[in-house]
Each structure stands twice: as C-alpha cells, then as structure tokens.
Design a protein around this motif. Structure first.
Motif, PDB file in Angstrom:
ATOM      1  N   GLY A 157      48.141  36.137  39.261  1.00 59.92           N
ATOM      2  CA  GLY A 157      46.971  35.660  38.539  1.00 59.92           C
ATOM      3  C   GLY A 157      47.061  34.255  38.002  1.00 59.92           C
ATOM      4  N   HIS A 203      41.769  32.163  45.202  1.00 58.72           N
ATOM      5  CA  HIS A 203      42.105  32.825  43.942  1.00 58.72           C
ATOM      6  C   HIS A 203      42.295  34.314  44.171  1.00 58.72           C
ATOM      7  CE1 HIS A 203      42.416  33.653  39.722  1.00 58.72           C
ATOM      8  NE2 HIS A 203      41.344  34.415  39.722  1.00 58.72           N
ATOM      9  N   PRO A 205      42.794  37.468  41.812  1.00 58.58           N
ATOM     10  CA  PRO A 205      42.931  38.054  40.477  1.00 58.58           C
ATOM     11  C   PRO A 205      43.790  39.316  40.515  1.00 58.58           C
ATOM     12  CG  PRO A 205      40.758  38.515  41.380  1.00 58.58           C
ATOM     13  CD  PRO A 205      41.411  37.554  42.316  1.00 58.58           C
TER      14      PRO A 205
END
Length: 236
Positions: A157, A203, A205
């Motif tokens: 993350g 990205h 998460p």
C-alpha cells in the motif's frame, strides 16, 4: 479462435466484479480464484488458453482489484465474503457445478467453498496456500511464510512511482518463487505490465490485508470433505 467474453457481475454490498470466460460454454466449467490483492489477470493468458482446450475457463477480479469496484475504505468486508463472491460469479453465469482452483488466498477461499458449498464443486485444487485455522494433527508444526516475504508485506500500500512499483512486484514474485526453481524476472515484468494496463493503474491498495479474517477457524472440518481435492506445494 478461442471464444472470450467479458462481463460484470453484481455481488453483495454494492460491489461489481469484472469476469472473463474463455472457451466453449458446453464444456465443464473451471473457476480460477486468485490470491490477495491480485487481479484475475494474474492467471497467465497462456495457461488460460491451454485450460480452455477442455474447459470453460472463468477468471475474475476480486473486489478492490483490477476492474472491479474499489471501495474497501467505504464498505469494508471480511475475507470470507470473497468466497461468497466466487459463488455469485457461478450463479450469474448459470453454472451449477465447476472445478475450482485457488492460489494463495484463493486457496483459502476454496477451502471455505469445500465446507459451505460442496455440491457446487466438481473438484478442488489448492496451491501455494495454507491450511485454514483450527486444524489439529500437527498443523501448527508446518513452516510459516519466508521472513523476507513478511518483511516485504510491511510495504503493502505504500506509494511508489511506476518503475518502483514494478520493481517491488518483481521482488515479491522472486521471493514467492523460492530459491530452488528458476526465476525469469522479464516473464513477471510482462505479466505485471498486462495487469497494470488492465487495471488502469499501478496503485495496488492492500484491502485484503486489512479485511477481517474472523470466521475461518474451520480447518478441523476439512476432514469431512469428500469432493476430489488436489493440494499442490513447491520445494519452497
């Protein structure tokens, strides 16, 4: 040419999952369940193509991965909800029974499906995974994850640019690969580039690392499973 279809399936709590089927719908279904924080494209295209020679192959993006809904911080869920999602995918495709294969966390979900929905499984395959909790007979003596992996997971993350994120993911795969079998970093770099292009972002998460893991202390129940099940592990 192999028949490929994409669709979206609505599951609980307002989540929508990206789903892809490959192959002839008349053939036995084979559902591929990926690991934590991983898109369904983690199953290599070449593998899907080979499996589709004999099956209708289904791969999908878990919640908070790939093209599926990303909303964990607004609508959190327990890990066991991801097993319900797998059943929802089969329901949406009107598939009564399927061979189900789970990798890593996907293997955890397959174990839950063996306990709660054995009538929906033609067979189960679990690999690169771990026994769900609550089992006896020496399960506590099994080795845990590589300490290098646990250390790397502390960085889940964190914000990284594209180049740094790709390097991190290759490092992750290298540790998962172990030190016995050959490792080709370019193979995994190409895989991760495809996943990023599919997801529209680099990205990643860590929703599944944050999800509630309660309700999975059910390992002792696995002794009653009668569904044909294959467990695969590697030298490391």
């Amino acid at each position: 040419m192999t028949r490929v279809r994409e669709t979206y399936v609505d599951v609980a709590d307002g989540y929508r999952l990206w789903v892809e089927t490959t192959g002839d719908p008349a053939r036995p279904a084979l559902l591929l369940v990926m690991g934590a924080n991983s898109s369904g494209l983690g199953w290599p295209d070449e593998l899907v193509e080979r499996l589709a020679q004999q099956h209708l192959v289904i791969r999908y993006d878990h919640r908070d991965t790939g093209r599926s809904t990303h909303a964990f911080h607004d609508r959190p869920y327990p890990i066991r909800a991801l097993a319900d999602d797998a059943m929802a995918v089969l329901d949406a495709l009107r598939i009564a029974r399927a061979h189900i294969v789970g990798m890593s966390m996907g293997g955890t979900l397959v174990q839950l499906l063996l306990l709660d929905h054995p009538d929906r499984l033609l067979s189960a395959t679990v690999f690169g995974s771990a026994l769900i909790g609550g089992a006896e007979n020496g399960a506590e003596e099994l080795p845990g994850p590589d300490p290098r992996l646990l250390e790397l997971w502390q960085e889940l993350g964190q914000e990284r640019d594209e180049e740094a994120e790709l390097e991190w993911r290759i490092r992750h795969w290298r540790i998962l690969n172990g030190d016995v079998l050959p490792f080709d970093p370019e193979e995994f770099a190409a895989l991760e580039r495809r996943i990023a292009a599919h997801s529209g972002t680099w990205h990643s998460p860590p929703a599944h690392a944050l999800a509630d893991q309660s309700g999975m202390e059910r390992g002792a129940e696995l002794a009653k499973v009668s569904v044909p099940t294959l467990v695969i592990d590697a030298p490391e």
